[in-house]
Scaffold this motif. Structure first.
Motif, PDB file in Angstrom:
ATOM      1  N   PHE A  50     -92.180 -17.526  32.718  1.00 46.28           N
ATOM      2  CA  PHE A  50     -93.001 -17.581  31.510  1.00 46.28           C
ATOM      3  C   PHE A  50     -94.323 -18.321  31.713  1.00 46.28           C
ATOM      4  O   PHE A  50     -95.366 -17.845  31.280  1.00 46.28           O
ATOM      5  N   ASN A  51     -94.258 -19.474  32.323  1.00 47.76           N
ATOM      6  CA  ASN A  51     -95.475 -20.291  32.400  1.00 47.76           C
ATOM      7  C   ASN A  51     -95.837 -20.642  33.837  1.00 47.76           C
ATOM      8  O   ASN A  51     -95.888 -21.814  34.204  1.00 47.76           O
ATOM      9  N   GLU A  93     -98.547 -20.772  35.082  1.00 45.50           N
ATOM     10  CA  GLU A  93     -99.814 -21.510  35.144  1.00 45.50           C
ATOM     11  C   GLU A  93     -99.583 -23.005  35.244  1.00 45.50           C
ATOM     12  O   GLU A  93    -100.500 -23.758  35.580  1.00 45.50           O
ATOM     13  N   LEU A  94     -98.363 -23.456  34.948  1.00 40.19           N
ATOM     14  CA  LEU A  94     -98.082 -24.890  35.035  1.00 40.19           C
ATOM     15  C   LEU A  94     -97.743 -25.322  36.459  1.00 40.19           C
ATOM     16  O   LEU A  94     -97.669 -26.505  36.754  1.00 40.19           O
ATOM     17  N   VAL A  95     -97.493 -24.339  37.327  1.00 40.36           N
ATOM     18  CA  VAL A  95     -97.104 -24.671  38.692  1.00 40.36           C
ATOM     19  C   VAL A  95     -98.345 -24.653  39.578  1.00 40.36           C
ATOM     20  O   VAL A  95     -99.169 -23.742  39.457  1.00 40.36           O
ATOM     21  N   PRO A  96     -98.503 -25.634  40.466  1.00 33.81           N
ATOM     22  CA  PRO A  96     -99.645 -25.602  41.381  1.00 33.81           C
ATOM     23  C   PRO A  96     -99.653 -24.309  42.210  1.00 33.81           C
ATOM     24  O   PRO A  96     -98.588 -23.815  42.603  1.00 33.81           O
ATOM     25  N   VAL A  97    -100.821 -23.799  42.476  1.00 35.25           N
ATOM     26  CA  VAL A  97    -100.939 -22.462  43.070  1.00 35.25           C
ATOM     27  C   VAL A  97    -100.193 -22.348  44.399  1.00 35.25           C
ATOM     28  O   VAL A  97     -99.457 -21.386  44.621  1.00 35.25           O
ATOM     29  N   MET A 131     -81.855 -20.662  26.499  1.00 30.87           N
ATOM     30  CA  MET A 131     -83.071 -20.912  25.700  1.00 30.87           C
ATOM     31  C   MET A 131     -84.320 -20.654  26.531  1.00 30.87           C
ATOM     32  O   MET A 131     -85.274 -20.024  26.063  1.00 30.87           O
ATOM     33  N   PHE A 169     -87.227 -17.875  25.775  1.00 33.26           N
ATOM     34  CA  PHE A 169     -88.522 -18.295  25.225  1.00 33.26           C
ATOM     35  C   PHE A 169     -89.335 -19.211  26.132  1.00 33.26           C
ATOM     36  O   PHE A 169     -90.238 -19.892  25.668  1.00 33.26           O
ATOM     37  N   GLY A 170     -88.997 -19.269  27.391  1.00 34.01           N
ATOM     38  CA  GLY A 170     -89.815 -20.040  28.317  1.00 34.01           C
ATOM     39  C   GLY A 170     -89.826 -21.524  28.026  1.00 34.01           C
ATOM     40  O   GLY A 170     -88.861 -22.079  27.524  1.00 34.01           O
ATOM     41  N   MET A 171     -90.964 -22.161  28.343  1.00 33.18           N
ATOM     42  CA  MET A 171     -91.068 -23.597  28.171  1.00 33.18           C
ATOM     43  C   MET A 171     -90.869 -24.009  26.719  1.00 33.18           C
ATOM     44  O   MET A 171     -90.331 -25.059  26.422  1.00 33.18           O
ATOM     45  N   PHE A 172     -91.327 -23.152  25.812  1.00 34.29           N
ATOM     46  CA  PHE A 172     -91.187 -23.486  24.399  1.00 34.29           C
ATOM     47  C   PHE A 172     -89.712 -23.481  24.007  1.00 34.29           C
ATOM     48  O   PHE A 172     -89.243 -24.366  23.281  1.00 34.29           O
ATOM     49  N   SER A 218     -88.195 -26.563  25.243  1.00 33.76           N
ATOM     50  CA  SER A 218     -88.565 -27.658  24.352  1.00 33.76           C
ATOM     51  C   SER A 218     -87.684 -27.658  23.097  1.00 33.76           C
ATOM     52  O   SER A 218     -87.168 -28.691  22.672  1.00 33.76           O
ATOM     53  N   ILE A 219     -87.498 -26.465  22.507  1.00 34.58           N
ATOM     54  CA  ILE A 219     -86.644 -26.332  21.323  1.00 34.58           C
ATOM     55  C   ILE A 219     -85.210 -26.746  21.668  1.00 34.58           C
ATOM     56  O   ILE A 219     -84.537 -27.440  20.900  1.00 34.58           O
TER      57      ILE A 219
END
Lengths: 518, 368
Positions: free
Chosen positions: A336-337, A339-343, A444, A448-451, A454-455
């Protein structure tokens, strides 16, 4: 709600009816008493009955009944039969009447300590099956029940689950009397109260409630006693049954009472104002109430130096976090995300997954299932075989799965770290809870990925906060915040500075040590 | 669920006040204020704070005379059954409407930054799930939750403080050319960011030590003012008031100013923690409305409270899904802000007047 209570009421009455069905007063003639007992004796071959005469002229007819194997035979022969047959003097009774003989025997002849006079048939039956020796006399309606039980027991050994590098090597055993003594020996305070219960209609298990009278909160003591009194079950096989019967919240994976195998730990908890419940047959003690933080504390925390304990405790918090969330984080970050991981890291992760035909979620779930199966197998097998399975699973499944393109190297690392973290949690029930919560987090994050992650954590937090252990907030001292308790939750301060008992646990005497006491 | 499940401590009240006020509004606050007041936006934070402070004062003095300062009971006592109930119902509807908007804005931000391809109705459902779950557990649990979530808010604030050295203080200058008209307009805008303080009207009865309510509420209020001040000042220091106008949520943009190793996108990490902050007003105010609803209908808390909280969550969901787009949401937010003024100042004033007029009639405390 109502049908349930009604059912319980019916059940209760049934039990009471069961107990009192044969309640007749004992007849005075010995033959009649033996006739009454006959149905029991005929059914059970392990009940031993023996007629004999008391010393005297003429000797009084008597009868002894007991269970085979439970009674201490040497004591029976030497302290009871020998004294009665050789030293009891029937002559005294001629003047003072036959009924006097029971008191006479009790005072002058029997060299054992625990004797009780009983008069009803149901009491006799109960005494026999509880393992007491019962004595009948001709012409006297009262009987004597004598406690000379001797149970073969395991030696006091090092606890299996709570091993400590430093500190006591003694662990509880299955015998409640020994366990109580282990605690008494460490806590010689006359205020330590031991309250006994008999729980379970058929098992009639001995249960003890231990607390320090001038520290423990009377409200909690009363609450626990009431709950123990109100247990109606046919069988209680140890503290785990009690735990489930007296806990406040049933719909939760989290244990609300901690158990310990170590008497020194139990004493420490008693001194903090908690209550200890022991049950015959289980080598552990139930600690009431217990807080969530206490499940992440180990007994070494108090033996080792505070700075080191703080460092170790930090790892246990970390272990809980990783055990619950690492696979979920992996899924969320990769699918999902990203973009949060270093390239650079992302590229190498993607290369590893190059040959894997499944989506990340499936990959994680497959590995999770495999590791759970390995753990289950390892638990049941004898130690040498368990180790073989571990090696096979670790090397063959891990390495071969990567070679076969069924899993990426990263997921093997993730699952390995997660499993190791799981077992870094000191309490075994909390380990099981964390495994279940992990699956919830995976789902979860998969949806819904990181969100979603979080939930998931938010829901978990609310759930933990809403729990209570015998009326004490489970997440204290974090929610509600009890700042003074941070010194033994977030970090562990010097023992010399722990002047007050934890505020989170209701107690009568808040002060552990006064400064002037030194 | 007995009544002790709805008891909170005065310490928890501090955090509830903070949690009810600080929400998604803070993310756009610097833009909204500096649009009117320019570099003096931070002054508007202070002047706007008058409204919640007055509100707290009014509510405290209002309830002082009552033994059982329950919102529903007091309403009935002062206005009679019919009018009192109407006032309570209006208040509950206001809460539902307001929280619908708050949740919607939160969902929009989530959609933009975290889940661009997930439909909005699912995101709304996801946010309302923990809200419902927390509310259904009762006041005591919500109080404890607020305590622990406060620290998450503090972490978020600390992240902002890291940016302080990067700021340029000349962007706050000149101080002297104060545009009074602009400041007044900005003050009006900043009123709205304090919405949530009216929760005290309902929660007053739940606090265990009533004599500490005023102090606790004021402390909570000052924490909020401090948070807002820091946020607005830092945003101004980094961007300057002109650049802020280009950014919808300047606080989120602030986070991308500094690069942090490993954590590639700081604003996303921030938003993950934000769930605890963004959904908190909805939790607190839903608790207040579900509680009032049960009291109003004389419903037993043990039986109907969970059901009521589910109903409230559903109502909030319907309001949240109602606006078509973000522009409409912001328009509705303006109405909501206006309604906030009505409830936070209008309600206490109205009750005070009624109390004053009925002084001879009502025997304090023994009101039916």
């Amino acid at each position: 709600m109502f049908p349930f209570t009604r059912k319980r009421k019916i059940q209760t009455e049934a039990i009471k009816a069961d107990m009192g069905a044969d309640d007749v007063k004992l007849p005075s003639r010995l033959e009649e008493k033996i006739d009454l007992l006959k149905p029991c004796l005929a059914k059970n071959d392990d009940i031993v009955g023996r007629p004999f005469y008391l010393k005297g002229d003429p000797g009084l007819k008597a009868y002894v009944v007991h269970l085979e194997g439970i009674v201490d035979n040497i004591s029976l022969q030497q302290d009871i039969l020998r004294s009665l047959m050789f030293y009891a003097r029937g002559e005294d009774c001629k003047e003072k009447g036959l009924e006097y003989i029971v008191d006479h025997i009790y005072r002058n002849c029997l060299t054992v300590t625990q004797i009780q006079k009983i008069g009803n048939f149901s009491e006799v039956i109960r005494a026999v099956f509880d393992g007491f020796v019962v004595l009948f006399f001709d012409g006297i309606s009262a009987a004597l029940s004598i406690d000379i039980r001797k149970v073969d027991r395991r030696n006091v050994e090092e606890p299996v689950l709570e091993r400590a590098l430093r500190g006591s090597k003694e662990g509880f055993v299955e015998n409640i009397v020994v366990n109580t003594a282990l605690i008494r020996r460490r806590l010689k305070d006359p205020n330590l109260v031991v309250k006994k219960f008999t729980v379970g209609k058929r098992t009639r298990t001995d249960v003890s409630l231990l607390y320090v009278e001038d520290i423990a909160d009377p409200e909690i003591v009363r609450n626990v006693s009431e709950k123990l009194d109100n247990i109606y079950m046919d069988g209680i096989l140890g503290t785990s049954y009690l735990e489930q019967l007296i806990e406040d919240h049933h719909y939760t994976p989290f244990p609300q009472f901690k158990t310990t195998e170590r008497p020194d730990k139990a004493v420490m908890e008693l001194l903090e104002g908690k209550i200890i419940v022991l049950a015959d047959g289980s080598p552990d003690a139930l600690i009431i109430p217990s807080l969530f933080v206490s499940f992440l504390q180990a007994s070494e925390d108090y033996v080792e130096r505070p700075i080191i304990s703080f460092y170790h405790r930090f790892y246990r918090y970390l272990a809980f976090f990783l055990a619950v969330s690492l696979p979920a984080l992996y899924i969320a970050l990769l699918s999902f995300n990203p973009e949060l991981v270093p390239v650079q890291l992302l590229i190498s992760l993607a290369q590893g997954r190059d040959k894997v035909p499944f989506p990340v979620v499936l990959e994680v779930i497959i590995q999770e299932i495999i590791i759970q199966l390995v753990i289950e197998t390892g638990l049941r097998l004898p130690t040498p075989m368990g180790q073989t399975v571990g090696v096979v699973a670790g090397i063959v499944l891990g390495q071969a799965a990567i070679a076969a393109g069924l899993a990426s190297p990263a997921i093997i690392i993730i699952v390995a770290i997660t499993t190791i973290s799981t077992f870094a949690i000191p309490n075994s029930t909390m380990v099981l809870a964390s495994r279940l919560v992990r699956v919830f987090m995976i789902l979860m994050a998969a949806a819904f990925g990181m969100f979603g992650f979080s939930i998931g954590w938010f829901l978990l937090l609310v759930h933990l906060i809403s729990l209570e252990s015998m009326g004490v907030p489970y997440m204290a001292p974090y929610a509600p915040m009890r700042y003074p308790d941070f010194k033994d939750a977030v970090y562990r301060t010097f023992i010399s500075q722990m002047l007050k008992r934890p505020v989170s646990i209701p107690v009568q005497d808040k002060v552990r040590k006064r400064r002037e006491d030194g | 669920m007995d009544k002790s499940r709805f008891e909170i401590t005065s310490k928890q009240l501090i955090f509830i006040i903070v949690g009810s006020e600080v929400a998604t509004g803070i993310l756009s606050l610097p833009r909204v204020l500096s649009a009117e007041a320019g570099q003096h936006a931070w002054i508007a934070v202070l002047t706007g704070a008058l409204v919640p402070l007055i509100c707290i004062y009014l509510i405290d003095t209002l309830y002082r005379g009552f033994d059982d300062p329950d919102f529903v009971r007091v309403s009935h006592a002062l206005f009679g059954k019919a009018l009192g109930s109407l006032l309570v119902i209006t208040f509950i509807l206001y809460i539902i409407f307001f929280q619908g908007i708050v949740i919607r804005i939160f969902a929009e931000i989530t959609k933009i930054f975290l889940l661009p391809r997930t439909p909005l109705y699912i995101i709304l459902f996801l946010i309302l799930l923990p809200v419902y779950y927390a509310v259904s557990k009762g006041g005591r649990v919500v109080g404890r939750l607020n305590e622990i979530l406060f620290w998450i808010l503090l972490i978020d604030l600390l992240v902002l403080l890291v940016l302080l050295p990067l700021g340029d203080y000349t962007l706050l200058l000149p101080l002297k050319d104060l545009d009074y008209k602009g400041l007044l307009k900005a003050t009006r805008e900043s009123f709205y960011s304090y919405a949530g303080v009216e929760i005290l009207l309902i929660l007053y009865v739940m606090v265990r030590k009533k004599e500490e309510v005023f102090k606790a509420a004021i402390v909570g209020q000052f924490i909020v003012i401090f948070f807002y001040l820091v946020t607005v000042v830092i945003a101004l220091l980094i961007f300057g008031f002109e650049a802020i106008q280009q950014l919808t949520w300047p606080v989120l943009n602030l986070l991308s100013v500094r690069h942090v190793a490993v954590l590639e996108r700081l604003e996303i990490v921030f938003l993950l923690f934000w769930l605890g902050v963004g959904a908190r007003p909805a939790i607190n105010l839903s608790l207040a409305s579900a509680y009032s609803f049960c009291r109003l209908g004389r419903l037993s808390l043990a039986r109907y409270y969970v059901l009521t909280s589910m109903g409230i969550a559903l109502a909030i969901y319907l309001v949240a899904i109602w606006p078509r787009d973000l522009i409409e949401v912001f328009q509705l937010a303006n109405y909501a802000g206006f309604l906030f003024l009505l409830t936070s100042l209008g309600y206490p004033l109205l009750y005070h007047i009624a109390k004053f007029m009925r002084k001879g009639v009502i025997n304090h405390g023994k009101t039916a």
